[in-house]
Design a protein around this motif. Structure first.
Motif, PDB file in Angstrom:
ATOM      1  N   SER B  45      22.785  69.139 -24.345  1.00  0.00           N
ATOM      2  CA  SER B  45      21.810  69.640 -25.321  1.00  0.00           C
ATOM      3  C   SER B  45      20.879  70.659 -24.654  1.00  0.00           C
ATOM      4  O   SER B  45      20.346  71.547 -25.314  1.00  0.00           O
ATOM      5  N   ALA B  46      20.708  70.539 -23.336  1.00  0.00           N
ATOM      6  CA  ALA B  46      19.849  71.507 -22.646  1.00  0.00           C
ATOM      7  C   ALA B  46      20.529  72.869 -22.508  1.00  0.00           C
ATOM      8  O   ALA B  46      19.852  73.887 -22.377  1.00  0.00           O
ATOM      9  N   SER B  47      21.864  72.885 -22.554  1.00  0.00           N
ATOM     10  CA  SER B  47      22.589  74.139 -22.289  1.00  0.00           C
ATOM     11  C   SER B  47      22.170  75.253 -23.240  1.00  0.00           C
ATOM     12  O   SER B  47      21.820  76.349 -22.820  1.00  0.00           O
ATOM     13  N   VAL B  48      22.243  74.946 -24.531  1.00  0.00           N
ATOM     14  CA  VAL B  48      21.873  75.957 -25.510  1.00  0.00           C
ATOM     15  C   VAL B  48      20.396  76.313 -25.354  1.00  0.00           C
ATOM     16  O   VAL B  48      20.016  77.488 -25.383  1.00  0.00           O
ATOM     17  N   GLU B  49      19.591  75.289 -25.147  1.00  0.00           N
ATOM     18  CA  GLU B  49      18.140  75.521 -25.072  1.00  0.00           C
ATOM     19  C   GLU B  49      17.773  76.406 -23.888  1.00  0.00           C
ATOM     20  O   GLU B  49      16.836  77.201 -23.966  1.00  0.00           O
ATOM     21  N   LEU B  50      18.505  76.279 -22.789  1.00  0.00           N
ATOM     22  CA  LEU B  50      18.232  77.133 -21.631  1.00  0.00           C
ATOM     23  C   LEU B  50      18.405  78.603 -22.007  1.00  0.00           C
ATOM     24  O   LEU B  50      17.568  79.445 -21.696  1.00  0.00           O
ATOM     25  N   LEU B  51      19.502  78.885 -22.703  1.00  0.00           N
ATOM     26  CA  LEU B  51      19.751  80.281 -23.081  1.00  0.00           C
ATOM     27  C   LEU B  51      18.705  80.770 -24.070  1.00  0.00           C
ATOM     28  O   LEU B  51      18.263  81.919 -24.011  1.00  0.00           O
ATOM     29  N   VAL B  52      18.317  79.887 -24.981  1.00  0.00           N
ATOM     30  CA  VAL B  52      17.286  80.259 -25.954  1.00  0.00           C
ATOM     31  C   VAL B  52      15.985  80.595 -25.220  1.00  0.00           C
ATOM     32  O   VAL B  52      15.311  81.586 -25.519  1.00  0.00           O
ATOM     33  N   ALA B  53      15.661  79.785 -24.227  1.00  0.00           N
ATOM     34  CA  ALA B  53      14.437  80.024 -23.464  1.00  0.00           C
ATOM     35  C   ALA B  53      14.515  81.360 -22.721  1.00  0.00           C
ATOM     36  O   ALA B  53      13.563  82.137 -22.712  1.00  0.00           O
ATOM     37  N   PHE B  54      15.674  81.641 -22.126  1.00  0.00           N
ATOM     38  CA  PHE B  54      15.839  82.921 -21.418  1.00  0.00           C
ATOM     39  C   PHE B  54      15.694  84.086 -22.392  1.00  0.00           C
ATOM     40  O   PHE B  54      15.120  85.127 -22.070  1.00  0.00           O
ATOM     41  N   TRP B 167      27.712  75.722 -17.799  1.00  0.00           N
ATOM     42  CA  TRP B 167      28.046  76.837 -16.918  1.00  0.00           C
ATOM     43  C   TRP B 167      27.461  78.168 -17.366  1.00  0.00           C
ATOM     44  O   TRP B 167      26.879  78.881 -16.535  1.00  0.00           O
ATOM     45  N   PRO B 168      27.596  78.510 -18.644  1.00  0.00           N
ATOM     46  CA  PRO B 168      27.009  79.822 -19.012  1.00  0.00           C
ATOM     47  C   PRO B 168      25.542  79.978 -18.602  1.00  0.00           C
ATOM     48  O   PRO B 168      25.207  80.956 -17.917  1.00  0.00           O
ATOM     49  N   PRO B 169      24.651  79.041 -18.947  1.00  0.00           N
ATOM     50  CA  PRO B 169      23.269  79.252 -18.472  1.00  0.00           C
ATOM     51  C   PRO B 169      23.142  79.243 -16.968  1.00  0.00           C
ATOM     52  O   PRO B 169      22.316  79.967 -16.407  1.00  0.00           O
ATOM     53  N   LEU B 170      23.974  78.430 -16.283  1.00  0.00           N
ATOM     54  CA  LEU B 170      23.887  78.396 -14.824  1.00  0.00           C
ATOM     55  C   LEU B 170      24.341  79.712 -14.207  1.00  0.00           C
ATOM     56  O   LEU B 170      23.931  80.059 -13.104  1.00  0.00           O
ATOM     57  N   ILE B 171      25.194  80.426 -14.908  1.00  0.00           N
ATOM     58  CA  ILE B 171      25.606  81.735 -14.396  1.00  0.00           C
ATOM     59  C   ILE B 171      24.577  82.800 -14.781  1.00  0.00           C
ATOM     60  O   ILE B 171      24.243  83.684 -14.001  1.00  0.00           O
ATOM     61  N   VAL B 172      24.045  82.654 -15.998  1.00  0.00           N
ATOM     62  CA  VAL B 172      23.079  83.649 -16.469  1.00  0.00           C
ATOM     63  C   VAL B 172      21.802  83.627 -15.621  1.00  0.00           C
ATOM     64  O   VAL B 172      21.249  84.680 -15.292  1.00  0.00           O
ATOM     65  N   ALA B 173      21.339  82.438 -15.243  1.00  0.00           N
ATOM     66  CA  ALA B 173      20.049  82.318 -14.555  1.00  0.00           C
ATOM     67  C   ALA B 173      19.978  83.166 -13.281  1.00  0.00           C
ATOM     68  O   ALA B 173      19.066  83.982 -13.137  1.00  0.00           O
ATOM     69  N   PRO B 174      20.928  82.982 -12.343  1.00  0.00           N
ATOM     70  CA  PRO B 174      20.826  83.828 -11.139  1.00  0.00           C
ATOM     71  C   PRO B 174      20.997  85.322 -11.437  1.00  0.00           C
ATOM     72  O   PRO B 174      20.366  86.148 -10.783  1.00  0.00           O
ATOM     73  N   LEU B 220      21.504  87.213 -25.275  1.00  0.00           N
ATOM     74  CA  LEU B 220      21.361  85.811 -24.873  1.00  0.00           C
ATOM     75  C   LEU B 220      21.291  84.898 -26.090  1.00  0.00           C
ATOM     76  O   LEU B 220      21.849  83.802 -26.087  1.00  0.00           O
ATOM     77  N   ALA B 221      20.617  85.359 -27.147  1.00  0.00           N
ATOM     78  CA  ALA B 221      20.567  84.559 -28.371  1.00  0.00           C
ATOM     79  C   ALA B 221      21.976  84.413 -28.929  1.00  0.00           C
ATOM     80  O   ALA B 221      22.369  83.328 -29.384  1.00  0.00           O
ATOM     81  N   GLY B 222      22.769  85.495 -28.845  1.00  0.00           N
ATOM     82  CA  GLY B 222      24.150  85.438 -29.315  1.00  0.00           C
ATOM     83  C   GLY B 222      24.967  84.441 -28.500  1.00  0.00           C
ATOM     84  O   GLY B 222      25.710  83.630 -29.052  1.00  0.00           O
ATOM     85  N   LEU B 223      24.778  84.501 -27.190  1.00  0.00           N
ATOM     86  CA  LEU B 223      25.509  83.567 -26.326  1.00  0.00           C
ATOM     87  C   LEU B 223      25.122  82.126 -26.656  1.00  0.00           C
ATOM     88  O   LEU B 223      25.974  81.236 -26.745  1.00  0.00           O
ATOM     89  N   ALA B 224      23.839  81.907 -26.859  1.00  0.00           N
ATOM     90  CA  ALA B 224      23.374  80.563 -27.218  1.00  0.00           C
ATOM     91  C   ALA B 224      24.032  80.116 -28.517  1.00  0.00           C
ATOM     92  O   ALA B 224      24.432  78.951 -28.664  1.00  0.00           O
ATOM     93  N   ALA B 225      24.172  81.041 -29.464  1.00  0.00           N
ATOM     94  CA  ALA B 225      24.767  80.692 -30.753  1.00  0.00           C
ATOM     95  C   ALA B 225      26.233  80.296 -30.575  1.00  0.00           C
ATOM     96  O   ALA B 225      26.694  79.305 -31.157  1.00  0.00           O
TER      97      ALA B 225
END
Ligand SMILES: Nc1ncnc2c1ncn2[C@@H]1O[C@H](COP(=O)(O)OP(=O)(O)OP(=O)(O)O)[C@@H](O)[C@H]1O
Ligand SMILES: [Mg+2]
Lengths: 511, 317, 327
Positions: B45-54, B167-174, B220-225
């Motif tokens: 559940s945190a995965s999508v939220e991470l991208l939304v936050a970014f 994985w997507p947010p973990l790749i996006v973050a760095p 990023l919003a698109g990726l989260a979606a």
């Protein structure tokens, strides 16, 4: 590079800031640009740096026609500038700010090591004490000014515009700047120097152009053939006048007394006695803790020890609101744009704010007529130049803004007035007017504490002078208004304090 | 102790401490907390939220706000669903186009703010309404269920307690960190946020950076979606409708400045994790779901308050 | 946002010109809709529009009160719904008389607003964040306490207030909104606390140095905002004849900003336009009602609303007014 300005005009909604001006800045020369507040100096520099577009006229670089649509274009053409307002990114390091235009690095990546190395080299020239890695937000105003100058130097510009670069730095730092300017001049850079300090203009410039009300009064005349007197009369349209500050007022009762005051800023053991109808000068170098002391008095910083007496009663002042309403103390801030004025509001509001509560009816309503009538005499007395009282303050020139920030305290008719650096960036004519005004305030019975780094101003105005150094009072003397005596007394007090400190330091080191 | 000082001076240090202590508390209160499956659920559940936050954070970086993050996410989700169900596009192509739609949506936001000079807050308020309108008009509030099974299965798959969706947010973050801290473009973007006038005087095109920030935010919003569709197994029109709070809470609790010019990526990530932890705890303890909102509101207030207080203390020393 | 002309036009703090443009746009829209569908200006529709206009206007004023300080209130809707449910509870469960219940409900709005203001001032945390959090706290608490159940056995007088027609087409709620508008106009233009709030909003440091108690101004603004949100909530109670937990909330977020911002109130603080907020709310109401009249499906309504608003904002753009950045 030779920069020519040809028949440039610029009109703002309310004023014609530049009216058909032409001038030429030659390589290897320091060209002073002088004029009263609002004469159009900054406007001209903003046109040259692509920040404003001229309404008419053109710019030429080495005879070639150029047109700047944005600061980028001007930078690309080799024009660098230090603007009058501070323009730094607060959360970036000093180094990154200095090299913001051209950060070193490869393939889109930044090389921080190179940034700090290069920034350090530039800062060495001006003030080696500034850490290139420090966040700009943590610097003092003077340090930020130095960073801006270093930033302009980093451009290796062929034309360098300096808009009042010395307004808020110490004499020592100004000396360093002048050395750098001399070197750039030798390298063939065209330097434009704006300042209200006549002495430094006369020492470092080769030529001078004078603006008055947006028009050129003298264009690129050699400084060598220019007398101080002529320069002044070109600027203000008449002879320089000596401020009429004839003292003669009898000192009254003690209005404000500090006993062994310590503050959260780091002051300790401050004793001070301010009388009615007296101007007490508080002199010191930048960073001596004078403004901080004034702020603590009005409750904008914490008093951690000692006692304050207003009149003969002990007082605890927790905030500026209490200072004004309960103890009738006002503070004219040195930072007029940030603290002294609400720039987006009208002249009326800015002046009347201190008396709204007093002139309100029982329902807490303020009839606009009453407000206007209360403000008008102050506006007239200070000769504030405006076309309407409803004009917003941000459209006034610097000098007139300063007058507004003083006017509101005159309207408030406070018993005690703390005035902090009232004439920084103010032209010589207005300066004289402000000096007379401050003297008049004291003659009318108010107790005035005057903070100033301008020694001449201090010696002209103060009845007594306290010298501050390192958040402590290190000397006090009665001012006989003779410059040599005053400056001598001040300097020896500061030196003695320095020596004492070194002595203590050495002793501590031995122990 | 110097090491500790340095650690404690970081914005995210408090959050890390809260996360560890909170986890310990959760483990103590509920034996099922420390199970592999529960942690997987929490992280998913945190995965999508991470991208939304970014997505919100990058717009905060330039000193603006993006109120259309959720609306754009919802629109991308249903268009993604439509591409798969109605047009039968292959999955990778559909994902690519979905991301492009997000980027274009953000680009429009950026273009409108720069072209008109109107505050991004207002523009995204209006475009958000328009995006939601298109979403509802197209779907009439009905979800698309024709999502390829393997994509839905991907949303459920995990390696031990690590969900594939993390994985997507973990790749996006760095990538974001490198962009904002190390590249010239990233620094320019932050400079515009820190002091727009200074940036422009230094020859940086503020307009370009504003558009870039909005476009990244849209992407990023698109990726989260897309992730949300995989997680829910259907392209629900309501995707995004609850993103507003989390989109701000993540970055702001994490120490990103609302005024622009400063972001903390690690802080935002920890903040999202702490929020996920709290939601998870409340679920495990079978608390009325209404409490979740209440607790979230309280959490935002407390952590931001503590951060302020800490900054104040540090400033004094 | 172009760099070439950063010069702001000199403007008085209260300026009629931009509002005139808005009034013309609203007038044109009314004419167009009335021409397409004469029923648009029937007394029945005018009454309905006036009733929802009253809510939009009051919600807009509620937001405007905080915008004046340079902050934002994301809890307008949550405070509104708390007042709604509290009023319902007082009338149904405690059987309090309607005027007393309404008064107490509005006071609850003021109290919740005060809590926001107090927290902002004390913690120094940005108003945006505090109200974002408190919106969730308040809504959450309301849902926990009411279990999301509507309260619909209210005294009949409540719904008869809602359907009462003054002169055949004006709703009492609209009159209330007009009176509030008048009071706010006087407040910001002529009263000490109002003028002080605007100064504090424009430059808190300078205001404080001039002897204004900035914290008090901020708290007052939030109390005012809370009271107005409560009043807006009660308008809805009267219209629906019941206290619904779905009132307000995030549904008010967009309208609360649109009305003041369309009307020329600066997000940066220090400047409000009461007349403009009223006209801004009118624009939103007219567009919404007009689109329904020309048979746009409910699903597409939001899109057109968004597009219309975008167009209106663009048309409304007067130099400098919207240019300020959030700080
Ligand atoms: N953005 C603006 N909008 C309207 N008027 C302006 C603006 N900027 C400057 N002015 C006006 O143009 C005139 C010239 O201003 P300018 O800043 O160039 O003066 P200056 O010579 O630099 O004065 P100072 O010595 O005080 O810095 C002044 O009358 C000022 O009020
Ligand atoms: Mg100037």
């Amino acid at each position: 590079m030779r920069l020519s300005i040809v028949n440039v005009s610029k009109t703002f909604p309310s004023v014609k800031a530049l009216d058909d001006v032409s001038m030429e800045f030659a390589p290897g020369e320091v060209h002073a640009l002088m004029g009263e507040n609002g004469a159009g100096k900054s406007t001209l520099l903003k046109i040259v740096t692509g920040l404003y577009r001229p309404d008419a006229g053109l710019l030429k670089l080495d005879g070639e026609l150029v047109e700047f649509f944005s600061p980028r274009d001007a930078l690309a053409a080799g024009i660098g500038a230090v603007h009058q307002e501070r323009n730094l990114v607060p959360r970036f390091s000093v180094g990154e700010n200095i090299l913001l235009e051209h950060p070193p690095g490869r393939r889109g990546f930044i090389d921080y090591g190179a940034i700090y190395d290069r920034a350090r080299v530039l800062l060495e020239l001006l003030d080696p004490g500034i850490d290139v890695r420090a966040e700009v937000a943590t610097l003092s105003v003077a340090q930020m000014q130095i960073v801006e100058i270093a930033k302009a130097l980093s451009l290796n510009a062929r034309v360098l515009l300096l808009d009042e670069p010395t307004a808020s730095i110490t004499d020592h730092e100004a000396e360093a700047l002048f050395k750098v300017i001399a070197r750039l001049k030798a390298e063939g850079v065209a330097i434009v120097f704006v300042s209200h300090k006549l002495d430094e203009v006369l020492t470092i410039s080769d030529r001078v152009t004078v603006l008055r009300d947006g028009r050129v009064m003298a264009s690129g005349e050699a400084i060598a053939e220019m007398s101080r007197r002529r320069l002044v009369s070109l600027m203000i349209g008449r002879e320089e006048r000596i401020a009429d500050v004839a003292g003669g007022a009898k000192q009254g009762k003690v209005a404000l007394e500090l006993r062994e005051i310590a503050t959260s800023y780091g002051h300790s053991g401050i004793n001070l006695r301010l009388h009615e109808a007296e101007i007490l000068g508080l002199y010191g170098l930048v960073g001596a803790g004078r403004s901080e002391l004034a702020r603590s008095i009005i409750g904008d910083g914490r008093i951690t020890g000692g006692a304050i007496c207003v009149g003969d009663r002990p007082a605890r002042i927790r905030n500026p609101n209490e200072a004004l309403r309960r103890h009738r103390i006002g503070y004219v801030s040195e930072d007029r744009k940030g603290e002294g004025l609400v720039l987006s509001h009208s002249i009326v509001s800015n002046i009347a704010v201190t008396i709204w509560r007093r002139i309100a009816t029982r329902l807490w309503l303020i009839p606009p007529v009453v407000e206007r009538n209360a403000v008008t005499p102050q506006v007239q007395r200070l000769a504030i130049k405006s076309f309407s009282l409803d004009q917003t303050v941000d459209t006034l020139s610097g000098g007139n803004q300063q007058k507004v920030s003083l006017a509101k305290w005159l309207a408030a008719k406070t018993d005690i007035l703390l005035i902090d650096e009232p004439t920084v960036g103010i032209d010589i004519k207005t300066k004289v007017e402000l000096h007379e005004l401050i003297a008049q305030i004291a003659r009318d019975g108010a107790a005035v504490l005057l903070i100033s780094s301008d020694m001449a101003e201090m010696i002209t105005l103060a009845d007594r002078i306290l010298v501050m150094h390192n958040f402590a009072v290190v000397g006090e003397f009665v001012n006989d208004r003779i410059y040599e005596n005053g400056s001598e007394a001040i300097m020896s007090a500061i030196h003695a304090a320095e020596k004492d400190r070194k002595h203590l330091h050495d002793r501590a080191a031995i122990a | 102790m110097i090491g500790f000082r340095k650690f404690a001076s970081q914005e995210w240090a408090g959050l890390a401490a809260i996360f560890v202590l909170g986890s310990a508390l959760a483990a103590f209160l509920s034996p099922s907390f420390l199970t592999e499956y529960n942690i997987y659920v929490m992280l998913r559940s945190a995965s999508v939220e991470l991208l939304v936050a970014f997505s919100q954070m990058i717009v905060l970086a330039i000193g603006q706000m993006n109120l259309a993050v959720g609306a754009l996410g919802g629109l991308v989700a249903v268009l993604f669903g439509a591409m798969l169900q109605l047009l039968g596009l292959p999955l990778p192509l559909a994902i690519l186009i979905a991301l492009l739609i997000g980027i274009v949506g953000g680009f429009i936001n950026g273009l409108l703010t720069t072209r008109t000079g109107i505050n991004g807050f207002i523009i995204t308020l209006a475009t958000g309404s328009a995006f939601t309108g298109i979403n509802l008009g197209l779907t009439e509030s009905r979800p698309f269920h024709g999502i390829p099974v393997e994509f839905v299965a991907l949303g459920d798959s995990r390696w031990s307690f690590v969900p594939a969706l993390l994985w997507p947010p973990l790749i996006v973050a760095p990538l974001l960190a490198i962009f904002l801290y190390r590249t010239k473009s990233g620094r320019k973007l932050l400079a515009v946020g820190g002091n727009m006038r200074a940036a422009e005087l230094s020859g940086i095109s503020a307009n370009a950076m504003i558009i870039v920030a909005h476009a990244i935010s849209g992407g990023l919003a698109g990726l989260a979606a897309v992730l949300a569709v995989s997680q829910l197994g259907a392209a629900q029109p309501e995707i995004g409708s609850t993103w507003l709070l989390i989109s701000f809470a993540g970055p702001i609790i994490g120490g990103t400045a609302l005024a622009g010019g400063y972001v903390s990526i690690l802080g935002a990530m920890l903040a999202v994790l702490v929020i996920a932890l709290i939601e998870n705890m409340l679920v495990l303890m079978k608390v009325d779901p209404y409490w979740v909102r209440f607790a979230l509101g309280g959490l935002v207030l407390v952590t931001v308050g503590v951060n302020r207080w800490r900054a104040h203390q540090m400033g004094r020393n | 946002m172009s760099t070439t002309d950063l010069a702001p036009t000199p403007r008085a703090r209260f300026e009629i010109a931009p509002q005139l443009g808005l009034a013309i746009i609203v007038g044109l829209l009314v004419v167009v809709f009335a021409w397409k569908q004469p029923g648009f200006v029937s007394s029945f529709n005018l009454f309905g529009m006036g009733r929802s206009l009253a809510v939009d206007v009051t919600v807009g004023f509620s937001q405007m009160a905080v915008l004046a300080t340079g902050g934002m209130n994301l809890a307008v809707g949550s405070i509104g719904v708390c007042s709604v449910m509290f009023a319902g509870y007082l009338m149904q469960d405690l059987g309090l008389p309607v005027p007393l219940a309404f008064l107490l409900a509005v006071m609850l709005g003021g109290l919740l607003g005060w809590l926001n203001g107090f927290t902002i001032v004390r913690s120094g945390v940005n108003a945006f964040i505090v109200t974002l959090a408190s919106a969730n706290l308040y809504s959450g608490a309301m849902l926990i306490l009411t279990k999301a159940q509507p309260i619909n056995v209210l005294p009949p007088i409540v719904s008869s207030i809602g359907s009462y027609e003054i002169l055949g087409y004006a709703s009492p709620a609209l009159v209330v909104a007009l009176v509030i508008g008048l009071a706010l106009y006087v407040f910001y233009r002529y009263s000490v606390p109002g003028k002080e709030t605007l100064m504090a909003g424009a430059n808190a440091r300078a205001a404080s140095m001039s002897g204004i108690a900035v914290s008090r101004s901020i708290i007052l603004a939030h109390v005012l905002s809370g009271v107005l949100a409560g009043v807006a909530g009660l308008m809805v109670v009267a219209r629906v004849g019941a206290a619904m937990p779905a009132v307000g909330g995030e549904d008010w977020l967009l309208p609360s900003f649109l009305a003041p911002v369309l009307g020329g109130t600066a997000l940066a603080g220090g400047f409000v336009s009461v007349v403009g907020t009223f006209l801004g709310a009118m624009l939103v109401t007219v567009i919404r009602s007009g689109l329904l009249f020309v048979n746009i499906s409910n699903f597409w309504l939001q899109l057109f609303l968004g597009l219309f608003l975008l167009a209106a904002v663009l048309a409304q753009r007067y130099r400098g007014l919207f240019r300020m950045r959030l700080t």
